[in-house]
Design a protein around this motif. Structure first.
Motif, short mmCIF file in Angstrom:
data_model
loop_
_atom_site.label_atom_id
_atom_site.label_comp_id
_atom_site.label_asym_id
_atom_site.label_seq_id
_atom_site.Cartn_x
_atom_site.Cartn_y
_atom_site.Cartn_z
N SER A 215 0.83 -1.21 0.00
CA SER A 215 0.00 0.00 0.00
C SER A 215 0.86 1.25 0.00
O SER A 215 0.37 2.35 -0.33
N VAL A 216 2.12 1.10 0.37
CA VAL A 216 3.02 2.25 0.38
C VAL A 216 4.14 2.07 -0.64
O VAL A 216 4.46 3.02 -1.38
N LEU A 217 4.71 0.88 -0.72
CA LEU A 217 5.89 0.65 -1.54
C LEU A 217 5.51 0.31 -2.98
O LEU A 217 4.36 -0.03 -3.28
N GLY A 218 6.50 0.39 -3.87
CA GLY A 218 6.28 0.08 -5.26
C GLY A 218 5.77 1.28 -6.04
O GLY A 218 5.87 2.43 -5.59
N PRO A 219 5.18 1.07 -7.24
CA PRO A 219 4.68 2.19 -8.07
C PRO A 219 3.27 2.61 -7.66
O PRO A 219 2.38 1.77 -7.49
N HIS A 220 3.06 3.91 -7.50
CA HIS A 220 1.74 4.45 -7.14
C HIS A 220 1.46 5.68 -8.00
O HIS A 220 2.27 6.60 -8.07
N GLU A 221 0.29 5.69 -8.65
CA GLU A 221 -0.13 6.84 -9.44
C GLU A 221 -0.77 7.85 -8.48
O GLU A 221 -1.88 7.63 -7.98
N VAL A 222 -0.06 8.91 -8.19
CA VAL A 222 -0.53 9.87 -7.18
C VAL A 222 -1.35 11.00 -7.79
O VAL A 222 -2.05 11.73 -7.08
N SER A 223 -1.26 11.15 -9.11
CA SER A 223 -2.11 12.09 -9.85
C SER A 223 -2.05 11.65 -11.30
O SER A 223 -1.20 10.82 -11.66
N PRO A 224 -2.95 12.13 -12.15
CA PRO A 224 -2.94 11.68 -13.54
C PRO A 224 -1.54 11.81 -14.17
O PRO A 224 -0.92 12.89 -14.12
N ASN A 225 -1.05 10.67 -14.69
CA ASN A 225 0.23 10.59 -15.39
C ASN A 225 1.44 10.88 -14.49
O ASN A 225 2.54 11.15 -14.99
N ARG A 226 1.22 10.85 -13.18
CA ARG A 226 2.33 11.11 -12.26
C ARG A 226 2.45 9.93 -11.30
O ARG A 226 1.51 9.61 -10.58
N TRP A 227 3.62 9.29 -11.30
CA TRP A 227 3.85 8.08 -10.51
C TRP A 227 4.98 8.30 -9.51
O TRP A 227 6.00 8.90 -9.83
N GLU A 228 4.73 7.81 -8.30
CA GLU A 228 5.80 7.77 -7.31
C GLU A 228 6.29 6.33 -7.15
O GLU A 228 5.47 5.39 -7.04
N ILE A 229 7.59 6.15 -7.16
CA ILE A 229 8.20 4.84 -6.91
C ILE A 229 8.82 4.92 -5.52
O ILE A 229 9.68 5.76 -5.26
N ARG A 230 8.35 4.06 -4.63
CA ARG A 230 8.79 4.12 -3.24
C ARG A 230 9.45 2.79 -2.87
O ARG A 230 8.96 1.72 -3.23
N ALA A 231 10.54 2.90 -2.13
CA ALA A 231 11.28 1.70 -1.77
C ALA A 231 11.95 1.88 -0.42
O ALA A 231 12.36 2.99 -0.05
#
Length: 754
Positions: free
Chosen positions: A38-54
Motif C-alpha cells: 500500500s506504500v511501496l512500489g509504483p503508485h499513481e498519485v495524480s494523472p500521469n504522475r507516478w511515485e516509486i517508493r522503496a
C-alpha cells in the motif's frame, strides 16, 4: 501456481490510485503495516504522475532506471534516514523500471520487489486447508519462478495471527526491513516474490507476533532443504527435481507391499550403520550408502529398508524423532537430490524404502513450529492437550484443518516426490488417547466424555485414505502398542486404515521368554503361545526394533542366557521361531550379526565382529531365513490369515518344545516349524502333520555353518502312517538343542529352491 505466467500478469495487481497516502514517519511504520504494497512500489498519485517508493536501508543513494537498467529516469530522494526512498516519474501508464542502488562505492541494479502483484489465487488459499489437496507444499514455502525471464523465488507462509512477516536471508543481509510480505487475509497467508535470489541461499521468516513481539527467526515449515545442524536456516531448493528411472519398480511395488507378499524389513539408522573413522568419524553420504548399504541389504535377502526419521531434526540424540523441517531430507547425508538417488538405487536393487514418519509431536526449538506466529498455531494452547510431558514436545492440534492439511500433505510429499514405498507412523498410541501417559486431571475428555482423541483419529484416517489414493502401491504402518481395534482395517469398516501394525505384544512376550534361563522356561510357555490368540486380528509386523537395544536394555545377544555357545544358540533359535511365525518381519541393524554392544547412535556398528565365526554364522542364518521366507509360499502368503496357521504342539511346556504348520494358498503348500528352547536334544520326537510325504530341512538353526552343533535329520525326513496330534501322519524328528527347524513338504520329492 502460476509459475510460467508473464511478468505483466503479476504486475496487474500493483497499486494505481490517484491519491497520495499519508507520508510515513518511520520505516518501521511501513514494514509493520501488514500491507507494505500500500506504500511501496509504483503508485499513481495524480494523472500521469507516478511515485516509486522503496525501503533501501543498505543504500547510500538510489535512482530509477528504464526496464533495461541503462537510462536513468529519475533520482530517488531519501525521505527517511533509515532508508525510505521516493522517486517521481511522468508516465501515461504503469512504468516498467529497475532500481539502481549505490552502496559503499558499489552499484547494483535490481527489480523492485514491490512492483509485482499477487500470485496466489483465492482457490490456492482455500486449498491450503483442504487435506485432500497438495496445496500446502505446492503453494506454501519457497518456489522458484520464471516470470518472462525474471528469475526468483515466491515465498509464502501460513501465519494468520502475525502482525508482520518478512523474508530474511543471505540475499538481504538478514534484514527484516527489506522484504516485508503481503498479507492475504482470506487464507492467513503471507506472500512475496523476490527476484534474483538463487538456489542454495539460506533464508528464514522474521515474524512479529500478535502482541507486537519479535519472535525468534523461524525456519520455513515447508522448506525442501535445511542447514546441517546445529545451524538452523532453511535453504532455497525449489521443489525436489530428479529424473526418476524406476518406472518398472513403481508398477510392481503394489504386489511387493501386499499382505500376501514376503516383507522382511531391515531397520536402519543411517548415521550409525557405518561411519568413516579415518575422516573424523564422518557420516556416509546418501550416495555412499547407496553403494554400500543397499547391496548389503540385498545380499542378506531383506525386501525393505526402514529408515529412522531423516526429516531434518536439530538434535542427534533424538535419532530423528523430534523433527523440525518435515519436508526436508536431513542435510547430514547430502542434498535432496542425493536422497532421491539413494531411493532410486534401492529400487534398482529390488529394495523398498520405508520412512519412519513423526506426525505425533514436534520439538519446542525456537526456530521451529512452536508458537509460530506468536500464538499456539500448530499446537494446542492448553498443555493438557498440546504438550507431551514424557518427551518435552508439543502435540499437533489435529482438529485444526490447516494443521491436518500440513501433515497429510507431508505424507503425500514423501510418497509422491521421493517415491518412498511406505511410511511407518511413529507413536500412534500417543495420538489416539487423550490420557496417554497422563494422570487424572492432566487431560481433558472429548465431547462425549471419552479418552479418544477424535481429531487425531480423523487425521489418521484421512492421511491413510489420501496416501493410498495418491500413491498406489505404497503402504502405511502403525507403531501402535495398545488393543485399539481395527488399526490395519479399512476406514470404510471403521478401522484406522493402516496397511500393517507392529505387533508390540508379541515382541514383549517372546523377548521376556527367551531371556529366561531354559530351566525356568516351562513356567513361561504361555509367552510363546499367547500371541496366536490375536495374531490375525490385524495385519501384523513382528518387530525387533531399535527400541529393544537402547536405554540400558542391552543388545539382543546380550539378553540371551547361558555361556557363549548357548547365547548364540538361543538367539538363532529365536530368529528361526520369528521367521517361521505368522507376520511380516523387522530387524534392527546389528541384530543380523549379533552385535554385543548396545546400539550407540554416535558410532558405527561393530563390523569387526564379522571376522569371528559365531557372528559370521548369525549373519549367514539371517540370509538363509530371508531366502526361505521369500521363496517358500507357506511362510508368507497367509501371514495375516488364520487359515494359514495350525498348532501341532502347543502344550509341551515340560520340554519347551513348540510346533505349528504354515500353509500357503495352494492346497499342498505346507511348512512345519519346530522349536526346542532347552539345551537338551529331543531325539525321536514325534509330531503329527496334516500331509504325507518327504519333508526337507529348509532351515536348521543348529547347522554347523551357523555355529551350531550340527544335529538334525540329515536334511530330510519322511512321514509315517502313525497318527499323532490329531493327524493321520507323523514325523519322528531329532530336534537339536536350542534350535528351530523349518521343514518344507517336497512336492513329488522334488527339491524346492531357496
Amino acid at each position: 501456481m502460476e509459475g510460467d505466467a508473464s511478468m505483466d500478469q503479476h504486475r496487474s495487481g500493483s497499486q494505481s490510485a490517484a491519491v497520495r497516502p499519508a507520508e510515513p514517519q518511520t520505516v518501521a511504520e511501513i514494514v509493520n503495516s501488514g500491507d507494505p504494497f500500500s506504500v511501496l512500489g509504483p503508485h499513481e498519485v495524480s494523472p500521469n504522475r507516478w511515485e516509486i517508493r522503496a525501503i533501501l536501508p543498505e543504500a547510500d543513494a538510489a535512482a530509477i532506471l528504464d526496464r533495461d537498467g541503462v537510462t536513468v529516469l529519475a533520482p530517488m530522494e531519501k525521505r527517511l534516514p533509515d532508508g525510505f526512498f521516493v522517486g517521481t516519474l511522468t508516465a501515461s501508464e504503469r512504468p516498467d523500471y529497475r532500481l539502481r542502488i549505490e552502496r559503499q562505492g558499489r552499484t547494483e541494479i535490481r527489480h523492485d520487489v514491490y512492483s509485482f502483484g499477487t500470485f496466489l489465487s483465492h482457490d490456492d488459499l482455500m486449498q491450503i486447508s483442504d487435506p485432500a489437496s497438495d496445496a500446502v507444499y505446492t503453494r506454501l514455502g519457497a518456489h522458484h519462478r520464471d516470470l518472462g525471464g525474471i528469475q526468483g523465488f515466491l515465498f509464502a507462509v501460513w501465519a494468520p495471527n502475525a502482525r508482520r512477516v518478512s523474508v530474511v536471508g543471505d540475499f538481504n543481509d538478514w534484514d527484516g526491513r527489506r522484504h516485508p510480505m503481503r498479507r492475504r487475509h482470506e487464507g492467513g497467508v503471507w506472500e512475496l516474490f523476490i527476484p534474483n535470489v538463487t538456489p542454495d541461499q539460506r533464508y528464514k521468516f522474521e515474524i512479529v507476533g500478535l502482541q507486537g513481539n519479535l519472535l525468534a527467526l523461524k525456519a520455513d515449515p515447508i522448506a525442501f532443504a535445511a542447514e546441517h545442524p546445529p545451524a538452523t536456516a532453511s535453504i532455497l531448493k525449489g521443489e525436489p527435481e530428479f529424473r526418476w528411472q524406476d518406472g518398472e519398480w513403481m508398477k510392481s511395488r503394489a504386489a511387493r507391499n501386499h499382505r500376501k507378499a514376503p516383507m522382511a524389513i531391515y531397520e536402519c539408522h543411517l548415521g550409525s550403520w557405518a561411519r568413516v573413522p579415518e575422516e573424523g568419524n564422518r557420516y556416509l553420504s546418501y550416495r555412499e550408502l547407496a553403494v554400500r548399504l543397499i547391496p548389503y541389504v540385498k545380499d542378506l535377502g531383506f525386501t525393505h529398508i526402514e529408515l529412522l526419521p531423516i526429516t531434518e531434526f536439530p538434535f542427534d540424540g533424538s535419532w530423528g524423532y523430534q523433527p523440525i523441517s518435515l519436508y526436508a531430507p536431513t542435510s547430514r547425508f547430502g542434498t535432496p537430490e542425493d536422497f532421491a538417488a539413494f531411493v532410486e538405487a534401492a529400487h534398482a536393487a529390488g529394495i523398498g524404502i520405508i520412512l519412519d514418519w513423526v506426525p505425533a509431536h514436534f520439538p519446542n526449538d525456537p526456530h521451529g513450529l512452536s508458537y509460530f506466529d506468536g500464538t499456539h498455531l500448530y499446537e494446542h494452547a492448553d498443555p493438557r492437550l498440546g504438550f507431551h510431558q514424557d518427551w518435552g514436545t508439543y502435540i499437533y492440534n489435529f482438529e485444526r484443518r490447516e494443521v491436518m492439511s500440513f501433515l497429510v500433505a507431508n505424507a503425500r510429499f514423501w510418497l509422491e516426490r521421493y517415491h518412498l514405498d511406505g511410511l511407518r507412523v511413529d507413536a500412534v498410541a500417543s495420538m489416539l488417547y487423550l490420557d496417554y501417559s497422563r494422570k487424572p486431571g492432566e487431560w481433558i475428555p472429548n465431547r462425549y466424555g471419552g479418552n479418544e482423541n477424535l481429531g487425531a483419529i480423523d487425521f489418521i484416517r484421512t492421511m491413510n485414505e489420501v496416501a493410498y489414493a495418491s500413491s498406489p502401491g505404497a503402504v502405511t504402518i502403525a507403531e501402535e502398542s495398545t488393543a485399539w481395534p481395527g488399526v490395519s482395517h479399512p476406514t470404510y469398516t471403521g478401522g484406522l486404515g493402516f496397511g500393517f501394525k507392529w505387533n508390540m505384544g508379541w515382541m514383549h512376550d517372546t523377548l521376556r521368554y527367551i531371556s529366561k534361563d531354559p530351566v525356568f522356561r516351562r513356567y513361561h510357555h504361555h509367552d510363546l503361545t499367547f500371541g496366536l490368540l490375536y495374531a490375525f486380528s490385524e495385519n501384523f509386523i513382528l518387530p525387533l526394533s531399535h527400541d529393544e537395544v537402547v536405554h540400558g536394555k542391552g543388545s539382543l545377544i546380550g539378553k540371551m542366557p547361558g555361556d557363549q555357545w548357548q547365547r548364540f544358540a538361543n538367539l538363532r533359535a529365536y530368529y528361526g521361531f520369528m521367521w517361521g511365525h505368522p507376520g511380516k518381519k523387522l530387524l534392527f541393524m546389528g541384530g543380523e550379526f549379533a552385535q554385543e554392544r548396545e546400539w550407540n547412535h554416535d558410532v558405527s556398528l561393530d563390523w569387526h565382529l564379522l571376522s569371528e565365526p559365531l557372528y559370521k554364522g548369525m549373519q549367514a542364518l539371517i540370509r538363509d531365513l530371508n531366502r526361505a521366507y521369500r521363496s517358500i509360499p507357506a511362510l508368507h502368503e497367509k501371514d495375516c490369515e488364520a487359515s494359514g496357521f495350525e498348532w501341532l504342539v502347543a502344550d509341551d511346556r515340560d520340554n519347551s518344545v513348540i510346533a505349528w504348520a504354515r500353509r500357503g494358498d495352494e492346497e499342498n503348500s505346507l511348512a512345519i516349524v519346530v522349536s526346542n528352547f532347552t539345551p537338551v536334544p529331543r531325539v525321536g520326537y514325534r509330531i503329527g502333520v496334516p500331509l504325507a510325504g518327504h519333508y526337507r530341512e529348509a532351515v536348521n538353526t543348529d547347522a554347523a555353518i551357523y555355529g551350531g552343533s550340527n544335529m538334525g535329520n540329515l536334511g530330510r525326513v519322511a512321514t509315517e502312517e502313525s497318527p499323532s496330534h490329531g493327524h493321520p501322519f507323523s514325523l519322528t524328528l531329532t530336534i537339536p538343542p536350542l534350535a528351530t527347524l523349518i521343514l518344507v513338504l517336497d512336492h513329488e520329492g522334488a527339491e524346492a529352491k531357496i
